[in-house]
Write a protein that holds these residues in place. Structure first.
Motif, mmCIF file in Angstrom:
data_model
loop_
_atom_site.group_PDB
_atom_site.id
_atom_site.type_symbol
_atom_site.label_atom_id
_atom_site.label_comp_id
_atom_site.label_asym_id
_atom_site.label_seq_id
_atom_site.Cartn_x
_atom_site.Cartn_y
_atom_site.Cartn_z
ATOM 1 N N ALA A 115 -89.993 -53.086 -47.274
ATOM 2 C CA ALA A 115 -89.662 -54.286 -48.050
ATOM 3 C C ALA A 115 -88.352 -54.875 -47.552
ATOM 4 C CB ALA A 115 -89.577 -53.950 -49.534
ATOM 5 N N GLU A 116 -88.170 -54.878 -46.241
ATOM 6 C CA GLU A 116 -86.926 -55.387 -45.665
ATOM 7 C C GLU A 116 -86.780 -56.901 -45.830
ATOM 8 O OE1 GLU A 116 -88.872 -53.223 -44.188
ATOM 9 O OE2 GLU A 116 -87.626 -51.428 -43.893
ATOM 10 N N TRP A 117 -87.908 -57.625 -45.862
ATOM 11 C CA TRP A 117 -87.848 -59.081 -46.027
ATOM 12 C C TRP A 117 -87.724 -59.492 -47.496
ATOM 13 C CZ3 TRP A 117 -88.493 -63.035 -42.226
ATOM 14 C CH2 TRP A 117 -88.655 -62.568 -40.918
ATOM 15 N N LEU A 118 -88.028 -58.600 -48.393
ATOM 16 C CA LEU A 118 -88.057 -58.929 -49.816
ATOM 17 C C LEU A 118 -86.640 -59.043 -50.368
ATOM 18 C CD1 LEU A 118 -89.635 -59.354 -52.438
ATOM 19 C CD2 LEU A 118 -89.751 -56.865 -52.698
ATOM 20 N N ARG A 119 -86.397 -60.110 -51.122
ATOM 21 C CA ARG A 119 -85.104 -60.348 -51.758
ATOM 22 C C ARG A 119 -85.328 -60.504 -53.262
ATOM 23 N NH1 ARG A 119 -81.373 -62.851 -47.799
ATOM 24 N NH2 ARG A 119 -80.290 -63.854 -49.540
ATOM 25 N N LEU A 120 -84.429 -59.903 -54.054
ATOM 26 C CA LEU A 120 -84.518 -59.968 -55.505
ATOM 27 C C LEU A 120 -83.133 -60.229 -56.077
ATOM 28 C CD1 LEU A 120 -86.902 -56.911 -56.145
ATOM 29 C CD2 LEU A 120 -87.510 -59.327 -56.177
ATOM 30 N N PRO A 121 -83.038 -60.599 -57.363
ATOM 31 C CA PRO A 121 -81.718 -60.788 -57.969
ATOM 32 C C PRO A 121 -80.852 -59.533 -57.815
ATOM 33 C CG PRO A 121 -83.415 -61.666 -59.401
ATOM 34 C CD PRO A 121 -84.121 -60.976 -58.280
ATOM 35 N N PRO A 122 -79.542 -59.699 -57.635
ATOM 36 C CA PRO A 122 -78.667 -58.546 -57.345
ATOM 37 C C PRO A 122 -78.777 -57.414 -58.355
ATOM 38 C CG PRO A 122 -77.490 -60.602 -56.977
ATOM 39 C CD PRO A 122 -78.809 -60.983 -57.580
ATOM 40 N N GLU A 123 -78.837 -57.745 -59.644
ATOM 41 C CA GLU A 123 -78.916 -56.668 -60.638
ATOM 42 C C GLU A 123 -80.224 -55.897 -60.530
ATOM 43 O OE1 GLU A 123 -80.348 -60.517 -62.502
ATOM 44 O OE2 GLU A 123 -78.665 -59.854 -61.243
ATOM 45 N N GLU A 124 -81.304 -56.592 -60.186
ATOM 46 C CA GLU A 124 -82.585 -55.908 -60.021
ATOM 47 C C GLU A 124 -82.588 -55.051 -58.763
ATOM 48 O OE1 GLU A 124 -87.384 -56.942 -60.062
ATOM 49 O OE2 GLU A 124 -85.890 -58.500 -60.507
ATOM 50 N N VAL A 125 -81.968 -55.533 -57.715
ATOM 51 C CA VAL A 125 -81.850 -54.731 -56.494
ATOM 52 C C VAL A 125 -81.087 -53.448 -56.778
ATOM 53 C CG1 VAL A 125 -80.781 -54.658 -54.208
ATOM 54 C CG2 VAL A 125 -82.062 -56.688 -54.927
ATOM 55 N N ALA A 126 -79.981 -53.546 -57.505
ATOM 56 C CA ALA A 126 -79.183 -52.356 -57.825
ATOM 57 C C ALA A 126 -79.990 -51.361 -58.649
ATOM 58 C CB ALA A 126 -77.918 -52.775 -58.572
ATOM 59 N N GLU A 127 -80.748 -51.835 -59.630
ATOM 60 C CA GLU A 127 -81.543 -50.943 -60.454
ATOM 61 C C GLU A 127 -82.606 -50.219 -59.636
ATOM 62 O OE1 GLU A 127 -83.173 -53.332 -63.529
ATOM 63 O OE2 GLU A 127 -81.227 -53.845 -64.407
ATOM 64 N N ARG A 128 -83.308 -50.961 -58.770
ATOM 65 C CA ARG A 128 -84.393 -50.352 -58.005
ATOM 66 C C ARG A 128 -83.849 -49.384 -56.955
ATOM 67 N NH1 ARG A 128 -89.400 -52.744 -58.914
ATOM 68 N NH2 ARG A 128 -89.338 -54.700 -60.090
ATOM 69 N N ARG A 129 -82.746 -49.722 -56.336
ATOM 70 C CA ARG A 129 -82.160 -48.791 -55.369
ATOM 71 C C ARG A 129 -81.700 -47.511 -56.048
ATOM 72 N NH1 ARG A 129 -78.282 -52.689 -51.615
ATOM 73 N NH2 ARG A 129 -79.966 -53.699 -50.405
ATOM 74 N N TRP A 130 -81.067 -47.646 -57.222
ATOM 75 C CA TRP A 130 -80.642 -46.459 -57.981
ATOM 76 C C TRP A 130 -81.835 -45.588 -58.324
ATOM 77 C CZ3 TRP A 130 -82.177 -45.229 -62.976
ATOM 78 C CH2 TRP A 130 -81.538 -44.142 -63.562
ATOM 79 N N LEU A 131 -82.911 -46.213 -58.772
ATOM 80 C CA LEU A 131 -84.096 -45.468 -59.176
ATOM 81 C C LEU A 131 -84.724 -44.752 -57.979
ATOM 82 C CD1 LEU A 131 -86.044 -44.793 -61.469
ATOM 83 C CD2 LEU A 131 -87.275 -46.911 -60.964
ATOM 84 N N VAL A 132 -84.849 -45.438 -56.859
ATOM 85 C CA VAL A 132 -85.423 -44.811 -55.663
ATOM 86 C C VAL A 132 -84.556 -43.651 -55.205
ATOM 87 C CG1 VAL A 132 -85.893 -45.201 -53.210
ATOM 88 C CG2 VAL A 132 -86.676 -46.853 -54.909
ATOM 89 N N ASN A 133 -83.254 -43.813 -55.224
ATOM 90 C CA ASN A 133 -82.343 -42.754 -54.812
ATOM 91 C C ASN A 133 -82.465 -41.529 -55.709
ATOM 92 O OD1 ASN A 133 -80.012 -41.744 -53.213
ATOM 93 N ND2 ASN A 133 -78.927 -41.933 -55.173
ATOM 94 N N ARG A 134 -82.523 -41.729 -57.021
ATOM 95 C CA ARG A 134 -82.647 -40.608 -57.954
ATOM 96 C C ARG A 134 -83.982 -39.877 -57.761
ATOM 97 N NH1 ARG A 134 -77.905 -41.094 -58.783
ATOM 98 N NH2 ARG A 134 -76.826 -41.110 -60.789
ATOM 99 N N LEU A 135 -85.049 -40.626 -57.588
ATOM 100 C CA LEU A 135 -86.348 -39.986 -57.401
ATOM 101 C C LEU A 135 -86.392 -39.172 -56.107
ATOM 102 C CD1 LEU A 135 -88.700 -42.899 -58.557
ATOM 103 C CD2 LEU A 135 -88.313 -40.737 -59.753
ATOM 104 N N GLN A 136 -85.821 -39.717 -55.037
ATOM 105 C CA GLN A 136 -85.819 -38.982 -53.774
ATOM 106 C C GLN A 136 -85.000 -37.701 -53.862
ATOM 107 O OE1 GLN A 136 -84.385 -42.125 -51.197
ATOM 108 N NE2 GLN A 136 -86.433 -42.499 -50.357
ATOM 109 N N GLN A 137 -83.937 -37.712 -54.649
ATOM 110 C CA GLN A 137 -83.051 -36.556 -54.744
ATOM 111 C C GLN A 137 -83.551 -35.504 -55.731
ATOM 112 O OE1 GLN A 137 -79.192 -38.068 -55.778
ATOM 113 N NE2 GLN A 137 -78.747 -38.834 -53.699
ATOM 114 N N GLN A 138 -84.222 -35.941 -56.804
ATOM 115 C CA GLN A 138 -84.458 -35.025 -57.910
ATOM 116 C C GLN A 138 -85.928 -34.748 -58.204
ATOM 117 O OE1 GLN A 138 -82.392 -36.685 -61.274
ATOM 118 N NE2 GLN A 138 -80.495 -37.022 -60.131
ATOM 119 N N ALA A 139 -86.844 -35.507 -57.642
ATOM 120 C CA ALA A 139 -88.250 -35.377 -58.041
ATOM 121 C C ALA A 139 -89.099 -34.855 -56.896
ATOM 122 C CB ALA A 139 -88.788 -36.716 -58.526
ATOM 123 N N GLU A 140 -90.078 -34.058 -57.264
ATOM 124 C CA GLU A 140 -91.127 -33.661 -56.332
ATOM 125 C C GLU A 140 -92.279 -34.660 -56.407
ATOM 126 O OE1 GLU A 140 -94.149 -29.873 -55.614
ATOM 127 O OE2 GLU A 140 -92.457 -29.694 -56.982
#
Length: 671
Positions: free
Chosen positions: A529-554
């Motif tokens: 999703a390199e071409w995809l752009r979203l509002p800054p607050e939504e980008v921050a939320e989704r990046r945080w969520l992806v990071n947490r899932l990669q670190q903590q979830a199987e």
């Protein structure tokens, strides 16, 4: 391409430069305008597609299903999908052949191409039916604006269904076919397109097929056969909306669309059976001697054969016959109740449908009634253009939001679709086939039924033929006013020029608005999703969520919808291959228990809860009961919450209780 074709000199044009057939060659400014218009529309469409994402995430669901299918999991038995096998066969072949990854960026580029292609085909169809280049050019912009809800649903099977649907009308209006019946080759081609469409999206394919059958039957040269078969088909078509609406038809809002479709069917029958355009005298001797059902037979064989071929693909790949039947038919039985929303027709639609039916009856003999009905075309065009213009500064927040006057077109044009069948004055026929007009009329009446059960993007798709009816009606009205100028010939030209100007102005405003939205967004920067752009607050939320899932979830689950895009961004596998949006009603109890079993065997499962969406509606679904009893909140960022599995002593015997008792509280119907 069609817009470059020189129109017949017998066809009058709105543009002053085209009125006197000049012998010297001149620049075709309408063609120049098209090549300026398409890049402008393409840029606005690009900005919209790459700066928005629907919260219900249909996109991620379809992409995950396609990725699962490409990984070798048989369709329906292991890969969950509510769409037909032709979509997976065609998309799978394309991705395998060109080694294209299944990503959000690729999906958006495909939808962008399908969006522009559909608008271009609409312009070509208008040109074939009217011969007016400037009207065709404006119709490209109008169609593009009307389909702007596509920007919320990239990767959806409608990216394949739309070109096929418009291909039926495009080839049905081909200038090289007979005046009444299409050639055998054309009947076969229409059958192949319809069969493929049916195995992508069943409702669109069936409605397109019924429209072709109606056009074929009403184009037969034999009056008795046409009357008998046409009567059966009209009754079937008029009964279809009542079957789809079911008990919801008891309210005024629920009855509006069925009444409009019934009045449209009756108006079609009145025009055909009234003998105004029966065309018996124009049929050649060879067509008179030919068996009257041959074209219908060729169409049916081609459509059925194409459907059989695409249905055989998943069987060869390992899908069981029971799984195929369930995927094609069985799972759809509960959709009409579970996802029903009233079609967004305006108040007074039932009364207007009755007026339109009265005009259809009077127009069989009265030229005054015909002109009165045709004057509705420029007026309705202006209303829809004004609606689109005012929507330019209101971004789409949900596919259910009525856009582009789809409800207005369904209410105003569906019962008036017979306008394209009115007899044209002598000496003004543009040479297109009567079959093409009958096909357009039947499509405008039947395709709005695609709004059932949910009038989302399919409301725009289904009412686009109604827009073509208005454009063809304006052209026919111009022909009549040239012979009878006292009926307001001096008024029509400003109305049509005003409509075209407003449409082009709206397209320019969309360019400005979408560019502003694009610049205000921030790159998402996630895999695929390199071409995809979203509002800054939504980008921050989704990046945080992806990071947490990669670190903590199987693995993880999401509620109230599957949030399937997260699997593609995190690289984590879902618990099973049964993944959907509203899984609490889309997945049957057996599939939900399989997910529960997989979560129980997982050491680090997490639950993602999206508080920005509507809450779960069916809380007694087995998987929903399990998640609520087995997980507890852990942390939150914006609208997203992460839940972790509760300690075993806190959960107690809940899982055992769930498997034995709570399944009985769920009706088990797969929609």
């Amino acid at each position: 391409m069609p817009l470059a074709t020189t129109a017949s000199p017998s066809v009058p044009h709105f543009a002053a430069a085209e009125e006197g057939a000049a012998a010297a060659p001149r620049t075709d400014w309408s063609l120049v305008g098209v090549w300026i218009l398409l890049p402008a529309l393409g840029w606005a469409g690009f900005c919209q597609l790459f700066s928005s994402m629907a919260r219900y995430d249909d996109e991620g669901y379809v992409l995950l299903s396609l990725r699962t299918y490409l990984a070798g999991h048989p369709l329906y038995d292991q890969t969950y999908s509510q769409y037909g096998p032709a979509y997976f066969a065609l998309e799978g072949a394309w991705h395998r052949l060109f080694q294209v990854p299944v990503t959000h960026d690729v999906a958006r580029w495909k939808t962008w191409a399908a969006w522009l292609l559909s608008a271009w085909l609409v312009g070509g169809i208008v040109h074939r039916l009217t011969g007016r280049r400037w009207l065709a050019m404006a119709s490209i912009a109008a169609a593009w604006l009307h389909l702007d809800r596509l920007g919320l649903e990239p990767a959806h099977p409608q990216e394949l269904a739309l070109p096929l649907m418009w291909g039926v009308l495009w080839f049905g209006s081909a200038p090289d076919q007979g005046n009444l019946l299409p050639t055998r080759r054309m009947a076969v081609l229409l059958g192949v397109l319809t069969g493929t469409l049916s195995l992508i999206k069943l409702n669109l394919g069936l409605l397109s097929g019924l429209a072709v059958i109606l056009a074929l039957v009403f184009s037969q040269p034999r009056r008795l056969w046409r009357a008998l078969m046409g009567g059966v088909l009209i009754i079937a078509a008029a009964s279809l909306p009542f079957a789809l609406a079911g008990r919801h038809i008891a309210s005024w809002d629920g009855a509006a669309l069925p009444v409009a479709v019934v009045c449209g069917c009756l108006g079609l029958a009145l025009q055909i059976w009234g003998g105004q355009r029966a065309g018996d005298d124009s049929t050649g001797d060879s067509e008179r001697r030919e068996w009257h059902g041959s074209r219908l037979l060729w169409f049916g064989v081609a459509a059925g054969g194409t459907g059989v071929v695409f249905a055989a693909v998943p069987l060869v790949e390992g899908t069981s016959p029971a799984g195929l039947w369930y995927g094609l038919v069985g799972q759809h039985r509960g959709f009409l109740d579970l996802f029903y929303h009233h079609p967004p027709l305006p108040a007074g639609s039932v009364g207007w449908s009755a007026v339109a039916l009265g005009l259809a009856f009077l127009s069989r003999r009265s030229e005054r009634a015909r002109l009165t009905a045709l004057w509705m075309c420029p007026l309705l065009l202006l209303l829809t253009a004004l609606r689109a213009f005012t929507e330019s500064w209101h971004p789409i927040d949900h596919g259910l939001t009525d856009r582009g006057g789809a409800g207005l077109l369904a209410a105003g044009v569906t019962p008036l679709a017979w306008l394209v069948l009115l007899p044209r004055p002598s000496g003004t026929t543009s040479g297109e086939s009567d079959f093409a007009r009958r096909l357009l009329c039947a499509s405008a009446i039947l395709q709005p039924l695609g709004m059932y059960p949910t009038p989302g993007t399919q409301a725009a798709i289904g009412t686009l033929p109604a827009l073509l009816v208005l454009l063809v009606g304006v052209s026919d009205l111009s022909h009549r006013l040239r012979l009878c100028p006292r009926w307001g010939g001096s008024i029509l030209r400003p109305l049509v020029v005003g409509w075209g100007t407003l449409v082009l102005l709206t397209a320019a405003c969309r360019d400005v608005q979408q560019t502003h939205a694009w610049n205000a967004c921030q790159p998402l920067g996630l895999p695929g999703a390199e071409w995809l752009r979203l509002p800054p607050e939504e980008v921050a939320e989704r990046r945080w969520l992806v990071n947490r899932l990669q670190q903590q979830a199987e693995t993880f689950m999401a509620s109230p919808t599957g949030c399937c895009s997260l699997y593609l961004w995190t690289g984590l596998n879902p618990p099973t291959t049964f993944n959907a949006t509203f899984w609490e009603v889309l997945l049957n109890p057996r599939q939900q228990r399989a997910v529960i079993e997989a979560l129980e065997h997982c050491e680090r499962p997490l639950l993602v809860v999206d508080r920005g969406q509507a809450p779960v509606r069916h809380r007694n679904a087995p998987l929903q009961v399990y998640l609520e009893r087995s997980f507890e909140p852990r942390e939150r960022r914006g609208r997203f919450e992460l839940w972790q599995r509760a300690p075993g002593d806190a959960r107690g015997p809940k899982v055992v209780e769930l498997r034995s008792a709570h399944t009985a509280g769920y009706d088990g119907r797969a929609p």
